[in-house]
Every structure is written in C-alpha cells, then in structure tokens.
Motif scaffolding. Structure first.
Motif, PDB file in Angstrom:
ATOM      1  N   THR A 241      -1.269  -2.020  20.246  1.00  0.00           N
ATOM      2  CA  THR A 241      -2.047  -1.570  19.088  1.00  0.00           C
ATOM      3  C   THR A 241      -3.187  -0.255  20.315  1.00  0.00           C
ATOM      4  OG1 THR A 241      -4.047  -2.961  19.964  1.00  0.00           O
ATOM      5  CG2 THR A 241      -2.863  -3.662  17.781  1.00  0.00           C
ATOM      6  N   ASN A 242      -2.309   0.002  21.067  1.00  0.00           N
ATOM      7  CA  ASN A 242      -2.712   1.239  21.416  1.00  0.00           C
ATOM      8  C   ASN A 242      -2.061   2.960  21.524  1.00  0.00           C
ATOM      9  OD1 ASN A 242      -5.618   0.477  22.939  1.00  0.00           O
ATOM     10  ND2 ASN A 242      -4.234  -0.520  23.794  1.00  0.00           N
ATOM     11  N   PHE A 243      -2.834   3.470  20.995  1.00  0.00           N
ATOM     12  CA  PHE A 243      -1.901   5.080  20.407  1.00  0.00           C
ATOM     13  C   PHE A 243      -2.831   6.134  21.493  1.00  0.00           C
ATOM     14  CE2 PHE A 243      -1.318   2.211  17.885  1.00  0.00           C
ATOM     15  CZ  PHE A 243       0.223   2.011  17.164  1.00  0.00           C
ATOM     16  N   ILE A 244      -1.834   7.470  21.744  1.00  0.00           N
ATOM     17  CA  ILE A 244      -2.887   8.096  22.182  1.00  0.00           C
ATOM     18  C   ILE A 244      -2.100   9.627  21.309  1.00  0.00           C
ATOM     19  CG2 ILE A 244      -2.186  10.689  24.092  1.00  0.00           C
ATOM     20  CD1 ILE A 244      -1.794   7.877  25.888  1.00  0.00           C
ATOM     21  N   HIS A 245      -3.165  10.469  21.078  1.00  0.00           N
ATOM     22  CA  HIS A 245      -2.819  11.761  20.215  1.00  0.00           C
ATOM     23  C   HIS A 245      -3.590  12.663  21.364  1.00  0.00           C
ATOM     24  CE1 HIS A 245      -2.306  14.950  17.474  1.00  0.00           C
ATOM     25  NE2 HIS A 245      -2.931  15.348  16.447  1.00  0.00           N
ATOM     26  N   TRP A 246      -2.389  13.647  21.960  1.00  0.00           N
ATOM     27  CA  TRP A 246      -3.073  14.902  22.810  1.00  0.00           C
ATOM     28  C   TRP A 246      -1.465  15.025  24.026  1.00  0.00           C
ATOM     29  CZ3 TRP A 246      -6.754  18.146  22.428  1.00  0.00           C
ATOM     30  CH2 TRP A 246      -6.837  18.418  23.897  1.00  0.00           C
ATOM     31  N   THR A 247      -1.647  16.562  23.972  1.00  0.00           N
ATOM     32  CA  THR A 247      -0.206  16.659  24.087  1.00  0.00           C
ATOM     33  C   THR A 247       0.011  16.413  25.282  1.00  0.00           C
ATOM     34  OG1 THR A 247      -0.330  18.422  22.373  1.00  0.00           O
ATOM     35  CG2 THR A 247       0.923  18.827  23.999  1.00  0.00           C
ATOM     36  N   SER A 248       0.732  16.240  26.311  1.00  0.00           N
ATOM     37  CA  SER A 248       1.171  15.742  27.878  1.00  0.00           C
ATOM     38  C   SER A 248       1.271  16.334  29.030  1.00  0.00           C
ATOM     39  CB  SER A 248       2.602  14.377  27.744  1.00  0.00           C
ATOM     40  OG  SER A 248       3.965  16.242  27.717  1.00  0.00           O
ATOM     41  N   ALA A 249       0.424  15.996  30.002  1.00  0.00           N
ATOM     42  CA  ALA A 249       0.320  16.926  30.935  1.00  0.00           C
ATOM     43  C   ALA A 249       1.789  17.738  31.538  1.00  0.00           C
ATOM     44  CB  ALA A 249      -0.090  16.461  32.681  1.00  0.00           C
ATOM     45  N   ALA A 250       3.110  17.148  31.001  1.00  0.00           N
ATOM     46  CA  ALA A 250       4.623  17.643  31.983  1.00  0.00           C
ATOM     47  C   ALA A 250       4.392  18.860  31.106  1.00  0.00           C
ATOM     48  CB  ALA A 250       5.187  15.923  31.528  1.00  0.00           C
ATOM     49  N   GLU A 251       4.098  18.482  28.936  1.00  0.00           N
ATOM     50  CA  GLU A 251       4.208  19.405  28.052  1.00  0.00           C
ATOM     51  C   GLU A 251       3.937  20.369  28.702  1.00  0.00           C
ATOM     52  OE1 GLU A 251       5.383  21.772  24.534  1.00  0.00           O
ATOM     53  OE2 GLU A 251       6.501  20.352  25.962  1.00  0.00           O
ATOM     54  N   HIS A 252       1.643  20.742  28.995  1.00  0.00           N
ATOM     55  CA  HIS A 252       1.727  21.603  29.733  1.00  0.00           C
ATOM     56  C   HIS A 252       1.696  22.283  30.911  1.00  0.00           C
ATOM     57  CE1 HIS A 252      -2.022  19.969  27.354  1.00  0.00           C
ATOM     58  NE2 HIS A 252      -2.239  20.912  26.975  1.00  0.00           N
TER      59      HIS A 252
END
Length: 365
Positions: free
Chosen positions: A135-146
């Motif tokens: 039931t847990n989710f994240i909406h933020w661009t990943s460190a790897a992508e940055h």
C-alpha cells in the motif's frame, strides 16, 4: 369509502416522498479522506504552500465522482520527529484513507505506520524502500535518473572535474552518493568532496578548504547538493570569498525563495509540469508553481483514479485501491504521462533546466 382510502394512501405516499425522501433517494456519497503532512511553517513553508495549493486545485477540478473527497493538512516542517505525530493524528483521529508525505526522512516514518493501519501512502521522496509493502507508493524522479541526465549534460559541456558540497540530509545524501558512483564510472573526476550539517550558517571554513584545493586542482563546476536555506547561505558565502566557479544542483535552485541567486545556472530537476498545469496554477494563485507542486497534484489524482476505478459495492479497501493504482498506465498528469510500476514507484523523467529571469526554464537535454 374506498375512494377515501385511496386518497389517504396517495397522500401518505406523497408525504413519505416529501418528508422521508432519504428512504427512496440515492444513497449519499461516501467520503474518501486524504491527509497530507508537509512543511507548512518554517524555512520550507514556501514549498509546502505550493504542495497544498496544487492539491486543492486538483480537488476543485474534479468532475462528477462516485465518492466525495476531503483534504486534511498537517504541518511537520519536514521533520521526521514531527511526522510521527502528524501521521498518527491523520490516521487515528481523522480516519484518513490515504496519506501523503514529503521527504525520505518523513517517508520512512510514515511507511510503517501506514502499513500497520492499512492506509494508502504516497511519498514524495527518493528512498525506494519507502514504497515497500503493498500500500506504499512513491512519486518522485529517481536519483539514478537525475544522475544519468546530469552526467550526460556534463559530457556535452566538456566538464571533466567537479567539486561536491553535500548537506547531511537523507534525500541529499542519496543524490550525492548516486552521483559520485556514476560520475566515477563515466570518467568524471571528483576533486573536492565535503559534507556539512543541516542548520549550519557559517560555512566559511569549508569554503576556504575548497579554495585552497582549487589552487592545485580546480573543478570545472561545483555540484551543490543541499536544500534551502543552506544552499543560499553557502552560495552567498562562496561569492563573498571570491569563489566564483559555476554551480549546479539537483532541483534545489528552484526549491528556494531566492531563485534569482542562481540566475544563469543550469541544473537537473524532476519532470517539468505541463503548460496546462502551470497556466492553471498561475491563473488561480498568481504565481509560478513551486517545485513538487506537480507531484502533489498528480498524487491526489492518481489516488482518485484508483478509488473511482475500484469495483466495489461500498467504499474500496486499501488493498483494492492499491491494486488499481498498479494498473495505471500513461495517466495524463501534471508531470506528463505517468505509469505506476509494480514496485509502487511512479515513472518520470529528469530534465535539464536553467534559472532564467528568476524562473526555471527547461533547456535541451
């Protein structure tokens, strides 16, 4: 007599419709409560205000829905110790069906509490383990992508040597550590690498050390991985000390009330909000949306999409909502078309931006 009885019966039925209409009307919509714990006071209140504004706008833009949606806000100042109190209040007293947190520190506090109480949790954070559990989710661009986008940009600009200033904060260190590892593999040399603590106001000693090192091995650019207000303090003190080497960062140049301080600097940030979102926000609030505002807008709409899609005769359970969230593909969000992966992480791309005329502007990747 029979005619009289018929008339009495009709009147009785009519009275029921007039005065007891609830018995025959469509059942009232059930309410889905969504709670958010953000920095609404303190140094980062400007960011929390943007998050709050965006989610209120998202709610106001809803059309006809099966459920009513109620928003409840709490202030944790991005302090994990305060988050424990605010999240427990939202879940145990306000009886929310979903919570939204900001930052990896607060997210790590929220995840186990939300899991225990079977409440949907969306974190605006870098640490991937915040999305652990169903039931847990994240909406933020990943460190790897940055890091990928930043290293590509450095190669384009011929940058071969960098200095690193990092703040001792979980999200910041995730960015810093990921960049360090990938930069070395890409052949970019790190000639200076120092960490300072949250709340430090005199960074002159650290800057003197950087200046001394630069005499022997000057970096082409400094990557300043820090948050407001420390990033403003560091930048001003660097300039006062005559250290005028260009700067770059991850997001932080636009996560400050002093964007003009970084005029002309390029940096890497999460996906840029769509023009429609920006224009809607400016029309409603009279200013440009702060960093993360688009994420807030999207998280609310993703939760609504999942709730409305759940096939349930009554208010859907957190399990049903989570199942629907993981089915979402190419959802038209404020940050572009969004897909929720099976690990609970929403996919989005990083962008190269520049502060121009005091505002963030996307430049070619």
């Amino acid at each position: 007599m029979k005619k009289t009885l018929i008339i009495i019966f009709i009147v009785a039925i009519s009275g029921t419709f007039l005065f007891g209409a609830d018995s025959f009307s469509v059942a009232k919509k059930e309410t889905i409560r969504i709670g958010a714990s953000w920095p609404l006071t303190g140094n980062l209140a400007f960011m929390g205000e943007g998050l709050k504004n965006a989610i209120i706008m998202a709610k106001e833009q809803l059309g006809d829905t099966k459920y009513n949606y109620e928003l409840i806000f709490e202030d944790d100042q991005l302090n994990p110790k305060m988050t424990a109190t605010t999240i427990n209040k939202l879940i145990n007293m306000d009886k929310v069906d979903a919570v939204i947190s900001q930052g990896s520190g607060p997210g790590h506090v929220t995840t186990p509490i939300a899991t225990k109480h079977k409440v949907i949790h969306f974190g605006l954070a870098l640490a991937p383990d915040i999305a652990k559990g169903n039931t847990n989710f994240i909406h933020w661009t990943s460190a790897a992508e940055h890091s990928r986008v930043m290293i590509n940009e450095m190669k384009k600009r011929g940058i071969k040597k960098v200095g690193l200033f990092g703040m001792n904060n979980e999200d910041v260190l995730i960015h810093r550590d990921d960049f360090r590892e990938r930069a070395k593999k890409a052949g970019i040399t790190i000639v200076f690498d120092e960490i300072f603590n949250v709340g430090e106001k005199d960074l002159r000693g650290l800057i003197a050390k950087a200046k001394e090192g630069a005499k022997k091995n000057p970096p082409d650019i400094y990557v300043v991985v820090a948050m407001s207000p420390e990033i403003e303090i560091l930048t001003k003190q660097m300039r006062e000390a005559g250290l005028n080497t260009p700067l770059t960062t991850f997001s932080s140049f636009e996560a400050t009330p002093e964007m003009g301080l970084f005029e002309g600097y390029w940096y890497v940030s999460p996906a840029e909000p769509t023009n429609k979102f920006i224009e809607d926000y400016k029309a409603k609030y009279g200013k440009y949306p702060s960093v993360c505002a688009g994420n807030s807008y999207d998280m609310f709409n993703l939760i609504v999409k999942a709730v409305e899609s759940a096939k349930s005769g009554s208010k859907p359970t957190s399990k049903q909502i989570a199942e629907e969230l993981r089915k979402i593909k190419n959802f038209p969000g404020a940050l572009g078309n969004l897909t929720v992966r099976q690990d609970g992480i929403v996919i989005s791309e990083a962008k190269v931006k520049m502060i121009k005329d005091g505002k963030p502007v996307v430049i070619e990747n």
